[in-house]
Design a protein around this motif. Structure first.
Motif, PDB file in Angstrom:
ATOM      1  N   MET A   1       0.849  -1.182   0.000  1.00  0.00           N
ATOM      2  CA  MET A   1       0.000   0.000   0.000  1.00  0.00           C
ATOM      3  C   MET A   1       0.893   1.243   0.000  1.00  0.00           C
ATOM      4  O   MET A   1       1.789   1.383   0.822  1.00  0.00           O
ATOM      5  CB  MET A   1      -0.883  -0.021   1.245  1.00  0.00           C
ATOM      6  N   ALA A   2       0.639   2.154  -0.913  1.00  0.00           N
ATOM      7  CA  ALA A   2       1.425   3.383  -1.018  1.00  0.00           C
ATOM      8  C   ALA A   2       1.034   4.354   0.091  1.00  0.00           C
ATOM      9  O   ALA A   2      -0.132   4.442   0.474  1.00  0.00           O
ATOM     10  CB  ALA A   2       1.198   4.025  -2.376  1.00  0.00           C
ATOM     11  N   LEU A   3       2.021   5.068   0.584  1.00  0.00           N
ATOM     12  CA  LEU A   3       1.751   6.091   1.592  1.00  0.00           C
ATOM     13  C   LEU A   3       1.083   7.293   0.931  1.00  0.00           C
ATOM     14  O   LEU A   3       1.386   7.632  -0.212  1.00  0.00           O
ATOM     15  CB  LEU A   3       3.053   6.530   2.252  1.00  0.00           C
ATOM     16  N   PRO A   4       0.181   7.951   1.636  1.00  0.00           N
ATOM     17  CA  PRO A   4      -0.471   9.122   1.052  1.00  0.00           C
ATOM     18  C   PRO A   4       0.531  10.267   0.874  1.00  0.00           C
ATOM     19  O   PRO A   4       1.469  10.402   1.639  1.00  0.00           O
ATOM     20  CB  PRO A   4      -1.545   9.488   2.073  1.00  0.00           C
ATOM     21  N   MET A   5       0.309  11.054  -0.161  1.00  0.00           N
ATOM     22  CA  MET A   5       1.114  12.250  -0.392  1.00  0.00           C
ATOM     23  C   MET A   5       0.417  13.398   0.326  1.00  0.00           C
ATOM     24  O   MET A   5      -0.511  14.001  -0.197  1.00  0.00           O
ATOM     25  CB  MET A   5       1.223  12.540  -1.891  1.00  0.00           C
TER      26      MET A   5
END
Length: 127
Positions: A1-5
């Motif tokens: 899961m990508a970290l939020p920007m």
């Protein structure tokens, strides 16, 4: 899961006099306040800075706030910066100089009593 920007857009401040407090912070940061009716916006003064939005206070001023700004200046310039801010209308509250080896700071309040800190970090070995 990508970290939020995620990034900080602006610090929102309730004030008795939003225009006057915005002008104080504009002088502190080198920015230029934009007054619109009973609110004021202070865009970031330089890339990597922070914006501030000032609006009328919606109720009584809290006895104690649970958040404050921590501002950083280059090592060796904290005292001069605190002196400059006091001349602009800030009030010096206290210094913390030997509690932590990686930081020294002074706590001040802006003209409406909001606390903020001016910190300096000593150079790391080899810098």
């Amino acid at each position: 899961m990508a970290l939020p920007m995620i990034s900080l857009e602006a610090v929102n401040v309730e004030a008795s006099d939003p225009a006057a407090l915005a002008q104080f912070w504009a002088t502190v940061t080198g920015g230029r306040a934009v007054i619109h009716g009973d609110t004021a916006f202070l865009p970031e003064a330089r890339p990597g800075g922070f914006a501030m939005f000032f609006q009328p206070r919606s109720g009584p001023r809290p006895e104690r706030t649970s958040m404050h700004l921590d501002l950083t200046v280059p090592w060796g310039s904290r005292t001069a910066e605190v002196d400059r801010l006091v001349l602009l209308g800030a009030t010096w509250r206290w210094d913390v100089l030997d509690e932590y080896p990686h930081v020294q700071w002074s706590t001040l309040s802006d003209p409406e009593g909001n606390l903020f800190c001016v910190a300096e970090h000593p150079p790391t070995v080899g810098s």
